[in-house]
Enzyme design. Structure first.
Site, PDB file in Angstrom:
ATOM      1  N   ASP A  12      28.141  53.006  42.843  1.00 27.90           N
ATOM      2  CA  ASP A  12      28.776  54.267  43.236  1.00 27.90           C
ATOM      3  C   ASP A  12      27.652  55.189  43.683  1.00 27.90           C
ATOM      4  O   ASP A  12      26.762  55.507  42.887  1.00 27.90           O
ATOM      5  CB  ASP A  12      29.505  54.908  42.047  1.00 27.90           C
ATOM      6  CG  ASP A  12      30.742  54.114  41.661  1.00 27.90           C
ATOM      7  OD1 ASP A  12      31.366  53.523  42.551  1.00 27.90           O
ATOM      8  OD2 ASP A  12      31.083  54.085  40.468  1.00 27.90           O
ATOM      9  N   ASP A 131      43.039  53.158  42.540  1.00 25.80           N
ATOM     10  CA  ASP A 131      42.700  53.850  41.291  1.00 25.80           C
ATOM     11  C   ASP A 131      44.022  54.249  40.657  1.00 25.80           C
ATOM     12  O   ASP A 131      44.791  55.014  41.251  1.00 25.80           O
ATOM     13  CB  ASP A 131      41.872  55.112  41.566  1.00 25.80           C
ATOM     14  CG  ASP A 131      40.530  54.798  42.219  1.00 25.80           C
ATOM     15  OD1 ASP A 131      40.018  53.685  41.991  1.00 25.80           O
ATOM     16  OD2 ASP A 131      40.011  55.653  42.950  1.00 25.80           O
TER      17      ASP A 131
END
Length: 252
Positions: A12, A131
């Site tokens: 990330d 998500d």
């Protein structure tokens, strides 16, 4: 025997550095993405996922340069996500060295983007990242890095993404993200049961047993993790040996 299971480290990236949080917040730095990518490729990772978690229009040029730098150092399949809204973005990242792209918020906002990517570049290029959080009324998909709830449910949206041409589903449980208590195996198993494309489990890895559980009980095709790899808590070669010794078909 199906395809070998895959272990996928995830980088990330925010402002040029790898970061990791818990439940999508409280980010801390974890190192240089180019160095980490190279180390994971050499350590035997099956693939690498690279997400620009705060992708913004201004940062695109820098981000693309970083993708090129990472791609030059690795020899494993490379998935890149963040700020992909149109085919030109996909083209730019594939040109920079990505093998696949991961789309999330943009696909929820405009589902036909999945069809467009699959039609132009092939399903294998399109990873639909989801998500989701288990709310009082079931699993719901979230936009904008987990900030905004949608009325889309996990299973229905995953099935639609497959129907539109996505080649893989990358499911991150927001409840499990960074908590290190194991993956959301019940939900993963439901996804695997409903879909005919691979499901990548994400969110919750804390120990080797968690990877084994998601392959055995969740029937995941791949397991993605970040902090346990970034901070050296689990070494990829040791994890793969452990999984192989416990009957998981994995590339050593």
């Amino acid at each position: 025997m199906g395809l070998a299971k895959r272990i996928i480290p995830c980088l990330d990236v925010k402002d040029g550095m790898t970061v990791k949080g818990t439940n999508f917040i409280n980010l801390r730095q974890a190192g240089d993405p180019v160095e980490l990518g190279k180390a994971y490729s050499e350590a035997g990772a099956d693939e690498l996922v690279f997400l620009d978690i705060t992708a913004s229009f201004e940062g695109r040029k820098t981000f693309t340069e970083m993708v090129t730098r990472v791609a030059a150092e690795i020899n494993i399949p490379f998935t890149v996500g963040g700020g992909i809204n149109e085919l030109e973005d996909v083209e730019r990242l594939l040109h920079a060295g990505a093998d696949k792209v991961s789309i999330n918020s943009a696909a929820l906002r405009r589902p036909s983007l999945i069809n467009e990517i699959a039609d132009r570049f092939g399903s294998q290029v399109c990873v639909c990242a989801i998500d989701a959080r288990h709310d009082h009324d079931g699993w719901h998909c979230y936009l904008k890095g987990g900030r905004e709830r949608t009325e889309r449910t996990l299973i229905d949206w995953a099935m639609e993404a497959e129907q539109r041409g996505a080649g893989e589903i990358l499911f991150t449980s927001m409840d499990h993200d960074g908590v290190k208590t194991g993956f959301a195996n019940e939900a993963i198993a439901q996804l695997v049961d409903k879909l005919s494309i691979p499901v990548i489990a994400s969110g919750g890895a804390g120990q080797k047993e968690h990877f084994l559980d998601t392959f055995i009980h969740g029937h995941a095709d791949a397991a993605l993790a970040a902090s346990v790899f970034h901070f050296g808590e689990i070494k990829i070669d040791e994890l793969k040996t452990y999984l192989s010794n416990n009957g998981v078909d994995i590339r050593l």
